[in-house]
Design a protein around this motif. Sequence first.
Motif, short mmCIF file in Angstrom:
data_model
loop_
_atom_site.label_atom_id
_atom_site.label_comp_id
_atom_site.label_asym_id
_atom_site.label_seq_id
_atom_site.Cartn_x
_atom_site.Cartn_y
_atom_site.Cartn_z
N ALA A 70 0.79 -0.97 0.14
CA ALA A 70 -0.05 -0.10 -0.08
C ALA A 70 0.69 1.44 0.00
N ARG A 71 1.00 2.06 -0.19
CA ARG A 71 1.30 3.46 -0.77
C ARG A 71 0.59 4.91 -0.91
N VAL A 72 0.75 6.09 -0.07
CA VAL A 72 -0.27 7.25 -0.77
C VAL A 72 0.82 7.76 -1.78
N TYR A 73 -0.47 8.35 -2.88
CA TYR A 73 -0.03 8.65 -4.31
C TYR A 73 -0.40 10.52 -3.74
N HIS A 74 0.42 10.67 -4.97
CA HIS A 74 -0.25 12.28 -4.89
C HIS A 74 0.06 12.91 -6.15
N PRO A 75 -0.59 13.59 -7.07
CA PRO A 75 -0.47 13.65 -8.15
C PRO A 75 0.39 14.70 -8.49
N VAL A 76 1.25 14.06 -9.74
CA VAL A 76 2.79 15.25 -10.40
C VAL A 76 2.01 15.97 -11.20
N VAL A 77 2.56 17.68 -11.47
CA VAL A 77 2.25 17.07 -12.54
C VAL A 77 3.26 18.46 -13.54
N GLN A 78 3.75 17.89 -14.35
CA GLN A 78 4.69 18.40 -14.98
C GLN A 78 4.32 19.42 -15.79
N ILE A 79 5.55 20.18 -15.29
CA ILE A 79 5.22 22.32 -15.79
C ILE A 79 6.50 21.59 -17.31
N SER A 80 5.78 21.77 -17.98
CA SER A 80 6.48 22.48 -19.56
C SER A 80 6.06 23.92 -20.16
N LEU A 108 12.55 24.25 -24.37
CA LEU A 108 11.61 23.60 -25.10
C LEU A 108 10.20 23.99 -25.45
N SER A 109 9.33 24.30 -25.73
CA SER A 109 8.42 24.24 -26.33
C SER A 109 7.68 22.74 -25.72
N GLY A 110 7.06 22.20 -24.67
CA GLY A 110 6.06 20.94 -24.71
C GLY A 110 7.44 20.21 -23.51
N GLN A 111 8.20 20.47 -23.12
CA GLN A 111 9.32 19.30 -22.87
C GLN A 111 9.45 20.09 -21.07
N PRO A 112 9.23 19.07 -20.41
CA PRO A 112 9.10 19.39 -18.57
C PRO A 112 10.53 19.52 -17.97
N LEU A 113 9.75 21.07 -17.44
CA LEU A 113 11.70 21.30 -16.92
C LEU A 113 11.22 20.82 -15.72
N LEU A 114 10.73 20.91 -14.76
CA LEU A 114 10.04 20.87 -13.20
C LEU A 114 9.16 19.98 -12.91
N ALA A 115 8.47 19.72 -11.65
CA ALA A 115 7.20 18.83 -11.60
C ALA A 115 7.39 19.30 -10.14
N ILE A 116 5.69 19.41 -9.99
CA ILE A 116 4.89 20.34 -8.79
C ILE A 116 3.89 18.43 -8.00
N VAL A 117 4.58 18.35 -6.53
CA VAL A 117 3.21 17.32 -6.05
C VAL A 117 2.67 18.37 -5.39
N ALA A 118 1.17 17.94 -6.11
CA ALA A 118 0.19 18.89 -5.69
C ALA A 118 -0.31 18.25 -4.28
N LYS A 119 -0.87 18.88 -3.61
CA LYS A 119 -1.15 18.43 -2.03
C LYS A 119 -2.25 17.19 -2.15
N LYS A 120 -3.21 17.16 -2.40
CA LYS A 120 -4.23 15.85 -2.94
C LYS A 120 -3.69 14.64 -3.30
N ALA A 121 -4.17 13.65 -1.87
CA ALA A 121 -3.30 12.56 -1.94
C ALA A 121 -4.44 11.63 -1.78
N ASP A 122 -4.20 10.50 -2.50
CA ASP A 122 -4.92 9.05 -2.36
C ASP A 122 -3.88 7.72 -1.76
N LEU A 123 -4.41 7.31 -1.23
CA LEU A 123 -3.96 6.43 -0.82
C LEU A 123 -5.03 4.80 -1.36
N VAL A 124 -3.62 3.73 -1.94
CA VAL A 124 -3.96 2.51 -2.41
C VAL A 124 -3.28 1.43 -2.04
N ALA A 125 -4.35 0.52 -2.35
CA ALA A 125 -3.13 -0.86 -1.91
C ALA A 125 -3.98 -1.96 -2.86
#
Length: 355
Positions: free
Chosen positions: A38-48, A220-237
């Motif tokens: 089981a893990r806690v997952y946060h949505p990750v937004v790639q910033i391009s 470059l347009s459309g190329q991810p340069l960093l990521a933002i980990v959102a506060k929203k979390a999801d617990l899955v097993a």
Amino acid sequence: MTPDQKFARYVRLSLVGFILVFLYYVIADIWLPVTPQARVYHPVVQISPQISGRVTKVLVSNNQPVKAGDILFEIDQSTYLLAVEQAKLTLDDAKLQNKRLDTNVKALEAQISAAKAKQHEQSLLKSRGEKLYKQNSISEQELESIRANFAASKSNVAAFEAQLAEAVLARGTSGEDNLALRHGANQLAQAELNLSYTQVRALSDGVVANLQLLDGAYALSGQPLLAIVAKKADLVADFREKSLLNMHPGSLAKVVFDSCPGEVYDAKISTFEAGVSDGQLSANGLLSTTETSNRWVRDAQRQRIHLQLLKNDQALIANMPSGARATVQLLPESKFGQWLGASQIRFISWLHYIY
């Protein structure tokens, strides 16, 4: 009691203990399923970036909390400022061209008025000439000359009217609906939009992660340069399929997090995952591939479930890092089974102090 008898007793006790443990495992795997997967997952937004250019300023640091709309980094604006100025010039040129066309239309309208006046004069001369010809006051040659002048005046009016129609068509509609103005305004809006893209902003609240960007890098347009980990979390097993035989959305559960040894949290099943990647077929034009295995007993398929913490504990996992591990104990509906499951997960929570 002889040593052989003691040894035989120990063997029998060991066999009985093994059988009891095996029976408990078989029964508990169906009625009291537990999994450490089981893990806690946060949505990750790639910033391009939506445009290309040289990065002039990085305004955030690694693991920095950001809000939606905060500027993350800036791209060189010089090229896009020039594009805005060029679009403004194009729009101004379209306005000037429309004024020239308006002047041309007015000039043609004046020429048409003069040509119609000339045509009216030639019409009167033609009528007078025909009367004089009947009275034998002028020759037939003079009459034909008068008629030719009248026909020429009509053609002149028609030519000016055709030129006017072409000028009106080139001018188009007046006001903001004019096609040339709309083209110019569209180019200006696109240039200003690209200029706004030179400031790359966060699209959601979260924490900047894996920031490797430095001033001077080329984006470059459309190329991810960093990521933002959102506060929203999801617990899955992940459970074996047969372990979920008696479970359904709303079934109670107990959760232990590796980061909180000794603490047990109440939860419930919110949803069941629709499927796994092994069950996804793609229309790739190839024939189906059968599963092959040399094992007599294949590995059990696991099914993913999503859980929700109770008692307002959802904020707990929102502050955990993405990927945090947990152990989940599902509980049956019977009171005795819930007590036994709670005891089992409590024992596991104590073990988290060791491993």
